[in-house]
Design an enzyme around this catalytic site. Sequence first.
Site, PDB file in Angstrom:
ATOM      1  N   HIS A 135      28.039 136.483  -2.826  1.00 16.18           N
ATOM      2  CA  HIS A 135      27.908 135.661  -3.855  1.00 16.18           C
ATOM      3  C   HIS A 135      26.848 136.142  -4.792  1.00 16.18           C
ATOM      4  CE1 HIS A 135      28.567 131.592  -5.995  1.00 16.18           C
ATOM      5  NE2 HIS A 135      27.283 132.033  -6.316  1.00 16.18           N
ATOM      6  N   GLU A 136      25.502 136.281  -4.344  1.00 21.22           N
ATOM      7  CA  GLU A 136      24.260 136.175  -4.771  1.00 21.22           C
ATOM      8  C   GLU A 136      24.317 137.966  -5.267  1.00 21.22           C
ATOM      9  OE1 GLU A 136      22.658 134.013  -5.957  1.00 21.22           O
ATOM     10  OE2 GLU A 136      23.481 132.460  -4.523  1.00 21.22           O
ATOM     11  N   HIS A 139      26.208 137.848  -8.715  1.00 19.39           N
ATOM     12  CA  HIS A 139      25.102 137.540  -9.895  1.00 19.39           C
ATOM     13  C   HIS A 139      24.097 138.861 -10.152  1.00 19.39           C
ATOM     14  CE1 HIS A 139      26.241 133.315 -10.113  1.00 19.39           C
ATOM     15  NE2 HIS A 139      25.935 133.051  -8.624  1.00 19.39           N
ATOM     16  N   ASP A 210      27.238 127.095 -10.679  1.00 15.16           N
ATOM     17  CA  ASP A 210      27.790 128.028 -11.701  1.00 15.16           C
ATOM     18  C   ASP A 210      28.485 127.513 -12.518  1.00 15.16           C
ATOM     19  OD1 ASP A 210      25.958 129.664 -10.110  1.00 15.16           O
ATOM     20  OD2 ASP A 210      27.493 130.383  -8.974  1.00 15.16           O
TER      21      ASP A 210
HETATM   22 ZN    ZN Z   1      25.899 131.218  -7.933  1.00 11.58          ZN
END
Ligand code: ZN
Length: 251
Positions: A135-136, A139, A210
Amino acid sequence: GLDGFESTDAIIVIGATNRPDVLDPALLRPGRFDRHIVVDQPDVIGREKILGIHIRNQKVPVDDSVKLDELSKGVPGMSGADLANMVNEAALLAARKNHENVTHLDFEEAKEKLMMGAKRHMVISDDEREIIAYHEAGHAMLMEYIEEFDPLLKVTILPQGRGLGVTMPLPEERKLMSKQFCLASMAVALGGRVAEKLIFDELTSGASNDIEKVTAIARHMVCEWGMSEKLGATALGEKEGEVFLGKDIGH
Ligand code: ZN
């Protein structure tokens, strides 16, 4: 009242408030307070100077490594009180680590602690850790590749504040949000969710912050900033008092 002074009296009356919106309009009439001075949150140069003042006033011994300009760049929106706090926190961290002088890293750590509220003790399973890592990374990759967005400063899967991980940009000082930057912000914010979907073909609740962010930006763009090609330069929604029209379109 402000009556009773002769124009020859060398007296200056100063008033301050953090709620100008609820002031009695009578106070603001001509002839009452002649000058209205808005003291905004400090900008990048202001923040650097404020940090310097607190370091000097509290006699905090700092290392040669400390770069106040760099620290100041990384904390947009911080108030004078926040900055004072950061100096305190850095001094505490340095003392705890038996540093003779406060180092740049102590300041960075203090900054993160204040911005995120570190939660290092949280136990997370390996499976979840993997999801968070992807997930990170989602980003972080978009932050690197989308030029319209701010550069990537750091990414971690150590739980912080509200998030289980965090990807931090090095934000630029801006007073204006361009449409391009809005779109870039939304893309970066959705990078985590997209990465999860690509790798695990599954959605998790990890993207809730988010999604909140993306929704807020989209709403501002359409309802306040007139950036929708379909609706055009129209203010919609409660803010303008057009509840009857705005609410329905807004929703
Ligand atoms: Zn996030």
